[in-house]
Design an enzyme around this catalytic site. Sequence first.
Site, short mmCIF file in Angstrom:
data_model
loop_
_atom_site.label_atom_id
_atom_site.label_comp_id
_atom_site.label_asym_id
_atom_site.label_seq_id
_atom_site.Cartn_x
_atom_site.Cartn_y
_atom_site.Cartn_z
N SER A 60 0.81 -1.22 0.00
CA SER A 60 0.00 0.00 0.00
C SER A 60 0.84 1.27 0.00
O SER A 60 0.76 2.09 0.91
CB SER A 60 -0.94 0.00 1.22
N LEU A 61 1.64 1.45 -1.05
CA LEU A 61 2.49 2.64 -1.13
C LEU A 61 1.67 3.92 -1.23
O LEU A 61 2.12 4.98 -0.80
CB LEU A 61 3.43 2.52 -2.33
N ALA A 80 6.66 -3.19 -5.76
CA ALA A 80 5.88 -2.04 -5.31
C ALA A 80 4.39 -2.30 -5.54
O ALA A 80 3.97 -2.65 -6.64
CB ALA A 80 6.31 -0.78 -6.08
N GLU A 81 3.60 -2.10 -4.48
CA GLU A 81 2.15 -2.19 -4.59
C GLU A 81 1.60 -0.77 -4.47
O GLU A 81 1.43 -0.25 -3.38
CB GLU A 81 1.57 -3.09 -3.50
N ASP A 82 1.35 -0.15 -5.60
CA ASP A 82 0.91 1.24 -5.62
C ASP A 82 -0.26 1.38 -6.58
O ASP A 82 -0.11 1.19 -7.79
CB ASP A 82 2.07 2.15 -6.05
#
Length: 810
Positions: free
Chosen positions: A488-489, A540-542
């Site tokens: 959750s970036l 990255a989870e964005d």
Amino acid sequence: DPVGFLVKTGVSDRAFAQFLRDRHKALKDRRWELYSRFIDLKEGSSGYELLGMHRHRQHRVDFMDWAPGARYCSLIGDFNQWSATENCAREGHLGHDDFGYWFVILEDKLREGQEPDEYFFQEYNYVDDYDKGDNGVDAKDLIRRMNEEYWEPGEVTSRKSRWETVAKLYEQMFGPNGPQTEEELGEIPDAETRYKNWKATQKDESSSSSPSYDIIDTGQEFDIFNVVTDRASFEKFQAKATPLAYWVEMRKGRKAWIEKYVPAISHKDKYRIYFNTPDGALERVPAWATYVLPDAEGMQSYAVHWEPPPEEIYKWRFGRPKVKGSLRIYECHVGISGSEQKISSFQEFTSNVLPHIKNAGYNAVQIIGVLEHKDYSSVGYKVTNYFAVSSRFGTPDDFKKLVDEAHGLGLLVLIDIVHSYASADEMVGLSLFDGSNDCYFHSGKRGHHKYWGTRMFKYDDVDVLHFLLSNLSWWVTEYKIDGFQFHSLSSMLYTHNGFSTFTGAIEEYCNQYVDKDALIYLILANEMLHELHPDIITIAEDATYYPGLCEPTTQGGLGFDYWANLSIPEMWLWHLENVPEREWSMNKIMKVLISSNHHMLSYVENHNQSISGRKSFAEIILNTGMCSSGSVDDDLIFKASSLLKIIKLITFTTSGGAYLNFMGNEFAHPKRVEFPMSSNEYSFHLACRQWELLDKGVHKHIFNFDKDIMSLDENERVTSRGSLNVHHCDDTNMVISFTRGPFLFVFNFNPEVPYQLYRVGVDEAGEYQLILNTDETKYGGRGELKSSQYMKKTSDRRELMAVATPWNWH
């Protein structure tokens, strides 16, 4: 080049380019601030070597923690009957430094009838039974040997006083025998001349064998570690052991320590940290604790000292595997991995699930909820203790065995790391840790997530960076983790926590709502991980897909290896729930699938799509009642399972080198995931997996198909073949065709019309052999294509003729 990737990606926004330049300047300032305290990223990410609880060689245990808002610090626990005064930090710099790091020493206690050690610096080896010091080494003999062996004759001179040399110089210059007038003083030669004159007087002293240091300051920079000009002296100096090696000879073994001392704190002893603050006394679980029981049957949470005896320490058996080609990630949660309605353990996961993951063809396992968290219903995302594995699944050694066995099977082990926010729990977490509101987190509204009730880290604080960077390095060093997915970036990159109208316009990535400090932390984290651990994987989870996620940090990017395309599962879910099957747009589907294929992690659904109120895709597409019959002749089951297989295949083959599957979806698990909570009366009914379905009906067929997709990629490196080339995307016929390397993929999404002699274009003429077909009977299909039809030749018009039945590709 802070804007280097903009040219590569074709972005030419002046405001965003200026933002990147300003961010780069701030990054250099942050590096300088960090390096002025910790020298480099290696030391800045090694806090776990000092902080927390560590056994010191000199029969004691050292404890350190960071609490700048506290006035008094002590340790309380089983070892001192929870006394707040017995083991406290001393006053002044012996107890805490100017940055708020508290230091507590727990001295081992002498056993009855034993005499104290003769020397205060006596060391012990706590692992081996015996060491050199058990042979009766005398410290006086060591000092004599040190003087004889280490120092050269004449290198050590005795002085009665530290001012002896200064007094001699003063007497020579201003004493009765010194010059009385300026004429007697004469002209003072320059420093080099004086040095040469002095050097000439030393030649006659043959007894002196001191090393030759002959450095004349000419303005040139010299390496302070390489200033000896006499080669013989230099080699002799380099060959010598340091004085520390002599003291090691006094170190005694474990048996001598056990015989003389009672450990100050024993293995599995419970403890907490006690603070006296301006607002009163506080008890907290140490921030760097490595084993924590956060909810102990109505009791207050506490840390557990983990120091097993040598015979019980886990011994690693396997090294880190090397994975070539694409990543095929199996995402899972240990607690719900069993078939029973309970919380499963690390041991059960190791025995039952890891072999299944290997058999299914995946080469990496990503585990969520590993870090300690008090609230089980949070799926592990409201982390309370960042250096501890979740005690509800087992001990630290149990998790080490899980990772080791996975490596033995050739599986990489990734974990979800939650550095975007933290639990707001005060008794076991970091919130109000030292009584102040801004220790680890921002104060005021910015320190709280707008919707989730969690706390937001203060990324501009050097000590917070030290904590977070050390946390990443801890998991890689202590548990041999192979990579991280940063969760959750969007919660950390924006002050609105990602809950704002977002159009994707470039100015939204550089306006006043962007947290520049959070971006700088991610850059530092990726630089540290890839510098110290070159084979590490970062994902990255964005949800906003910030520009430059997977670009090098030297070119203005954030440095991740992969980015998770969250739009793909949302796109499939929207189509399944809102759009009739005949009205699906092939162009819209492909636009989402290949919008930015570079370093893209694709998945049909992960845990988000099936947790707490939302249904899994199998639950939407497959009717549970029909599935129980297992009849492949049922037309509805056939179409539903075919659609699920097509969605899996097209998502996998369009990925950017990485694919993820959530536990159970490989065999179309019919139920969603719902953790025990008040709304379901804390039921475990949906917090488990129905593994018995693996060998039944449509679930068996879909698992066979999923397994063969993984096997195809393992053997042919399908998703590592570069970008794909879309040749055909027809909304009317609902047919998609594209090539990737030497492979041609054709999909028929039309639920009603089977096509005969359907023509699609290819890049290269020749023979094309069918190697995967969703209509095969082992996948639950009808087997309309015979083996004689598995080879096709291109026509003169360089077109390929293929047969595509409803919901199948050929």
